[in-house]
Design a protein around this motif. Structure first.
Motif, PDB file in Angstrom:
ATOM      1  N   THR A   1     -34.377  61.890 -52.831  1.00 28.72           N
ATOM      2  CA  THR A   1     -34.389  62.167 -54.272  1.00 28.72           C
ATOM      3  C   THR A   1     -33.192  63.020 -54.657  1.00 28.72           C
ATOM      4  OG1 THR A   1     -36.800  62.028 -54.297  1.00 28.72           O
ATOM      5  CG2 THR A   1     -35.754  63.126 -56.164  1.00 28.72           C
ATOM      6  N   PHE A   2     -32.892  64.025 -53.841  1.00 30.74           N
ATOM      7  CA  PHE A   2     -31.723  64.855 -54.084  1.00 30.74           C
ATOM      8  C   PHE A   2     -30.450  64.019 -54.050  1.00 30.74           C
ATOM      9  CE2 PHE A   2     -28.158  67.273 -52.419  1.00 30.74           C
ATOM     10  CZ  PHE A   2     -28.048  68.262 -53.358  1.00 30.74           C
ATOM     11  N   LEU A   3     -30.352  63.129 -53.064  1.00 27.38           N
ATOM     12  CA  LEU A   3     -29.155  62.302 -52.941  1.00 27.38           C
ATOM     13  C   LEU A   3     -28.978  61.408 -54.164  1.00 27.38           C
ATOM     14  CD1 LEU A   3     -26.760  61.272 -51.234  1.00 27.38           C
ATOM     15  CD2 LEU A   3     -28.327  59.600 -50.265  1.00 27.38           C
ATOM     16  N   LEU A   4     -30.052  60.820 -54.633  1.00 30.84           N
ATOM     17  CA  LEU A   4     -29.950  59.920 -55.791  1.00 30.84           C
ATOM     18  C   LEU A   4     -29.515  60.681 -57.054  1.00 30.84           C
ATOM     19  CD1 LEU A   4     -33.043  57.636 -55.226  1.00 30.84           C
ATOM     20  CD2 LEU A   4     -30.620  57.071 -54.901  1.00 30.84           C
ATOM     21  N   GLN A   5     -29.919  61.932 -57.174  1.00 30.74           N
ATOM     22  CA  GLN A   5     -29.512  62.719 -58.336  1.00 30.74           C
ATOM     23  C   GLN A   5     -28.096  63.249 -58.193  1.00 30.74           C
ATOM     24  OE1 GLN A   5     -32.446  65.706 -59.066  1.00 30.74           O
ATOM     25  NE2 GLN A   5     -34.005  64.239 -59.636  1.00 30.74           N
ATOM     26  N   ALA A   6     -27.615  63.400 -56.964  1.00 29.32           N
ATOM     27  CA  ALA A   6     -26.286  63.962 -56.737  1.00 29.32           C
ATOM     28  C   ALA A   6     -25.188  62.920 -56.898  1.00 29.32           C
ATOM     29  CB  ALA A   6     -26.199  64.571 -55.335  1.00 29.32           C
TER      30      ALA A   6
END
Length: 114
Positions: free
Chosen positions: A108-113
């Motif tokens: 989830t963090f990667l997709l937002q970054a």
């Protein structure tokens, strides 16, 4: 080379993953403190350094860092559960769920970054 039976158990793998994630976080800390010191003592250098953080490689490394952090947190919760709660046969599912949840959080963090 013969694999010992206890080393093929999912909870031994959870133990190993918790130790590796802790080591990875410990290795990251000096770099993190260096950048924090740069923010205080050399703000102009920090601006140049932060320009590098837009690269896809750094974004992927951030994913790895968040994954290590999530694995370490959930592994610690697993250890506290082992020490404080009565443990039954669902321990394998709980350990696998912790790794899955860590991957979900870091993904989830990667997709937002990106």
């Amino acid at each position: 080379m013969r694999i010992r039976p206890h080393r093929s158990h999912p909870l031994w793998l959870a133990f190993l993953l918790h130790r590796i994630s802790g080591l990875g976080l410990a290795l990251f800390l000096p770099a993190h403190f260096y950048v924090l010191a740069m923010a205080v003592s050399r703000p102009a250098d920090l601006d140049g350094f932060l320009a590098l953080t837009d690269s896809p490689l750094v974004k992927f490394a951030e994913f790895g860092l968040v994954f290590l952090l999530a694995v370490h947190i959930f592994g610690g919760l697993r250890l506290m559960a082992l020490e404080w709660l009565p443990w039954t046969g669902w321990q394998k599912t709980l350990a696998a769920s912790a790794v899955g949840l860590a991957f979900l959080v870091s993904g989830t963090f990667l997709l937002q970054a990106v």
